[in-house]
Design a protein around this motif. Structure first.
Motif, PDB file in Angstrom:
ATOM      1  N   ASP A 164      53.331  96.056  77.096  1.00 24.88           N
ATOM      2  CA  ASP A 164      51.981  96.237  76.585  1.00 24.88           C
ATOM      3  C   ASP A 164      52.069  96.828  75.175  1.00 24.88           C
ATOM      4  OD1 ASP A 164      50.821  95.263  78.866  1.00 24.88           O
ATOM      5  OD2 ASP A 164      50.415  97.231  79.742  1.00 24.88           O
ATOM      6  N   PHE A 165      51.442  96.133  74.214  1.00 22.97           N
ATOM      7  CA  PHE A 165      51.420  96.564  72.822  1.00 22.97           C
ATOM      8  C   PHE A 165      50.001  96.998  72.461  1.00 22.97           C
ATOM      9  CE2 PHE A 165      54.347  93.053  73.402  1.00 22.97           C
ATOM     10  CZ  PHE A 165      55.519  93.474  72.789  1.00 22.97           C
ATOM     11  N   SER A 166      49.881  97.963  71.556  1.00 27.01           N
ATOM     12  CA  SER A 166      48.538  98.357  71.134  1.00 27.01           C
ATOM     13  C   SER A 166      48.532  98.869  69.709  1.00 27.01           C
ATOM     14  CB  SER A 166      47.968  99.447  72.058  1.00 27.01           C
ATOM     15  OG  SER A 166      48.535 100.707  71.755  1.00 27.01           O
ATOM     16  N   THR A 167      47.333  98.863  69.137  1.00 25.34           N
ATOM     17  CA  THR A 167      47.057  99.593  67.907  1.00 25.34           C
ATOM     18  C   THR A 167      46.374 100.878  68.342  1.00 25.34           C
ATOM     19  OG1 THR A 167      46.743  97.520  66.696  1.00 25.34           O
ATOM     20  CG2 THR A 167      45.886  99.540  65.676  1.00 25.34           C
ATOM     21  N   ALA A 168      47.052 101.987  68.156  1.00 26.10           N
ATOM     22  CA  ALA A 168      46.558 103.252  68.695  1.00 26.10           C
ATOM     23  C   ALA A 168      45.377 103.774  67.892  1.00 26.10           C
ATOM     24  CB  ALA A 168      47.674 104.290  68.705  1.00 26.10           C
ATOM     25  N   VAL A 169      44.453 104.384  68.599  1.00 22.15           N
ATOM     26  CA  VAL A 169      43.326 105.098  67.989  1.00 22.15           C
ATOM     27  C   VAL A 169      43.509 106.575  68.292  1.00 22.15           C
ATOM     28  CG1 VAL A 169      40.835 105.488  68.067  1.00 22.15           C
ATOM     29  CG2 VAL A 169      41.727 103.159  68.130  1.00 22.15           C
ATOM     30  N   GLN A 170      43.541 107.386  67.237  1.00 13.23           N
ATOM     31  CA  GLN A 170      43.716 108.818  67.440  1.00 13.23           C
ATOM     32  C   GLN A 170      42.516 109.392  68.170  1.00 13.23           C
ATOM     33  OE1 GLN A 170      44.110 111.026  63.804  1.00 13.23           O
ATOM     34  NE2 GLN A 170      44.839 112.883  64.815  1.00 13.23           N
ATOM     35  N   GLN A 171      42.772 110.177  69.187  1.00 11.85           N
ATOM     36  CA  GLN A 171      41.697 110.782  69.967  1.00 11.85           C
ATOM     37  C   GLN A 171      41.270 112.083  69.297  1.00 11.85           C
ATOM     38  OE1 GLN A 171      40.464 108.998  72.118  1.00 11.85           O
ATOM     39  NE2 GLN A 171      39.137 110.217  73.418  1.00 11.85           N
ATOM     40  N   LEU A 172      40.064 112.095  68.773  1.00 12.19           N
ATOM     41  CA  LEU A 172      39.561 113.250  68.041  1.00 12.19           C
ATOM     42  C   LEU A 172      38.312 113.804  68.717  1.00 12.19           C
ATOM     43  CD1 LEU A 172      39.769 111.818  64.404  1.00 12.19           C
ATOM     44  CD2 LEU A 172      41.428 113.312  65.523  1.00 12.19           C
ATOM     45  N   SER A 173      38.091 115.090  68.570  1.00 12.30           N
ATOM     46  CA  SER A 173      36.853 115.699  69.052  1.00 12.30           C
ATOM     47  C   SER A 173      35.717 115.316  68.115  1.00 12.30           C
ATOM     48  CB  SER A 173      36.994 117.224  69.086  1.00 12.30           C
ATOM     49  OG  SER A 173      37.081 117.738  67.762  1.00 12.30           O
ATOM     50  N   ARG A 174      34.485 115.535  68.551  1.00 13.16           N
ATOM     51  CA  ARG A 174      33.331 115.231  67.712  1.00 13.16           C
ATOM     52  C   ARG A 174      33.397 116.018  66.400  1.00 13.16           C
ATOM     53  NH1 ARG A 174      27.292 115.727  70.106  1.00 13.16           N
ATOM     54  NH2 ARG A 174      27.987 117.870  70.485  1.00 13.16           N
ATOM     55  N   THR A 175      33.767 117.275  66.474  1.00  8.65           N
ATOM     56  CA  THR A 175      33.860 118.106  65.274  1.00  8.65           C
ATOM     57  C   THR A 175      34.926 117.589  64.323  1.00  8.65           C
ATOM     58  OG1 THR A 175      33.142 120.055  66.512  1.00  8.65           O
ATOM     59  CG2 THR A 175      34.263 120.446  64.425  1.00  8.65           C
ATOM     60  N   GLU A 176      36.051 117.125  64.860  1.00 11.05           N
ATOM     61  CA  GLU A 176      37.127 116.589  64.014  1.00 11.05           C
ATOM     62  C   GLU A 176      36.708 115.298  63.326  1.00 11.05           C
ATOM     63  OE1 GLU A 176      41.112 118.203  66.347  1.00 11.05           O
ATOM     64  OE2 GLU A 176      40.075 116.410  67.081  1.00 11.05           O
ATOM     65  N   ILE A 177      35.981 114.446  64.049  1.00 12.63           N
ATOM     66  CA  ILE A 177      35.477 113.202  63.442  1.00 12.63           C
ATOM     67  C   ILE A 177      34.535 113.535  62.297  1.00 12.63           C
ATOM     68  CG2 ILE A 177      34.076 111.142  63.845  1.00 12.63           C
ATOM     69  CD1 ILE A 177      35.068 111.244  66.777  1.00 12.63           C
ATOM     70  N   GLU A 178      33.624 114.428  62.541  1.00  7.24           N
ATOM     71  CA  GLU A 178      32.643 114.810  61.514  1.00  7.24           C
ATOM     72  C   GLU A 178      33.334 115.417  60.294  1.00  7.24           C
ATOM     73  OE1 GLU A 178      29.138 115.696  64.822  1.00  7.24           O
ATOM     74  OE2 GLU A 178      30.218 117.357  63.888  1.00  7.24           O
ATOM     75  N   ALA A 179      34.367 116.200  60.514  1.00 12.16           N
ATOM     76  CA  ALA A 179      35.084 116.829  59.407  1.00 12.16           C
ATOM     77  C   ALA A 179      35.785 115.788  58.538  1.00 12.16           C
ATOM     78  CB  ALA A 179      36.101 117.837  59.940  1.00 12.16           C
ATOM     79  N   GLN A 180      36.370 114.769  59.167  1.00  5.11           N
ATOM     80  CA  GLN A 180      37.061 113.730  58.393  1.00  5.11           C
ATOM     81  C   GLN A 180      36.069 112.936  57.547  1.00  5.11           C
ATOM     82  OE1 GLN A 180      40.093 111.262  60.003  1.00  5.11           O
ATOM     83  NE2 GLN A 180      40.926 112.839  61.350  1.00  5.11           N
TER      84      GLN A 180
END
Length: 272
Positions: A164-180
């Motif tokens: 199984d191959f994938s393009t990973a998506v970093q798991q971020l909290s809501r606050t971390e997403i907003e900060a980025q």
């Protein structure tokens, strides 16, 4: 989300000449211990070999090597055990979850997922057959994927294998997403409001502007969903560059139309 998976017919006993250097085995050996196969049925050494061979093939072709993903390996193992039980190989059996569902259930986070399956006499023979099958080679060589999990199970005098191959998506909290996202907005000179409540509320709806507050009249709202936080949408970038706005509220929420274990970020930005 794109799902690419192709079934491979029974393999003949063709043995590959690919060799793995001792240093490579030392590097890759740790990965076989990151998931727990069922005793006497799974073959972690062969799964490890598939991982090493896939990376050697990619290195020879000038591709980036893949990282081992324990969650993908667990999903691959569960499907491999099912294949060994059923006999004829398939990407999905009756009553079984789809590839995306079983990978997400195992804890994988991704925006793209692909799968190779096979039966054959050895790990190197299976890898060789995949490399001579255009659809399977395309999965293995895909420049967009960055994670791999593999499993091999012995049954009926042969080996059943899943990659199984994938393009990973970093798991971020809501606050971390907003900060980025906020960091991307600040480059334009627009300040970020400390309270994200309005933008968070706007994120959870599909239309309409958030209500006005004393001295705070929303003038532009942008909602979007993406598997990457590397850049802002073009329209939003243009608005920020116009010089018409002084402040912004950034809010994140649960993506629409996806399993909550994978695939995307949903963000809203309100400009004032």
């Amino acid at each position: 989300m794109r799902i690419a998976f192709k079934a491979l017919p029974l393999l003949v006993a063709v043995w590959a000449a690919a060799l793995v250097a001792p240093a490579a085995w030392a590097q890759y050996g740790q990965y076989a211990q990151q998931y727990a196969p069922q005793p006497g049925r799974a073959r972690p050494d062969d799964a490890e070999q598939l991982f090493a061979l896939a990376n050697l093939e990619r290195m020879h072709a000038g591709r980036e090597t893949l990282k081992w993903d324990p969650a993908l390996a667990e999903a691959a193992l569960q499907h491999c055990l099912r294949m060994a039980k059923e006999g004829p190989i398939a990407h999905r059996y009756g009553g079984e979850q789809s590839l995306t569902e079983r990978a997400a259930a195992a804890g994988a986070h991704f925006s793209l997922i692909e799968e190779n399956i096979a039966v054959g006499p050895s790990a190197d023979a299976i890898n060789e057959e995949w490399m001579h099958s255009p659809p399977h080679r395309a999965n293995l060589m895909n420049g967009s994927v960055d994670r791999l999990g593999a499993a091999v199970v012995a049954a009926r005098g042969t080996l059943y294998a899943v990659e199984d191959f994938s393009t990973a998506v970093q798991q971020l909290s809501r606050t971390e997403i907003e900060a980025q996202v906020a960091d991307l907005i600040r480059v334009s000179g627009v300040s970020i409001l400390p309270n994200p409540t309005q933008a968070r509320e706007a994120c959870t709806t599909s239309e309409g502007m958030p209500p006005s507050r004393p001295g705070m009249q929303p003038r532009f709202l942008m909602r979007w969903q993406s598997s990457s936080l590397n850049a802002l949408p073009k329209v939003l970038t243009q608005k920020l560059a116009s010089g018409q706005f002084r402040s912004a509220s950034v809010g994140a929420c649960m993506p629409e139309g996806t399993h909550d274990s994978f695939s995307a970020y949903r963000v809203a930005v309100v400009l004032y």
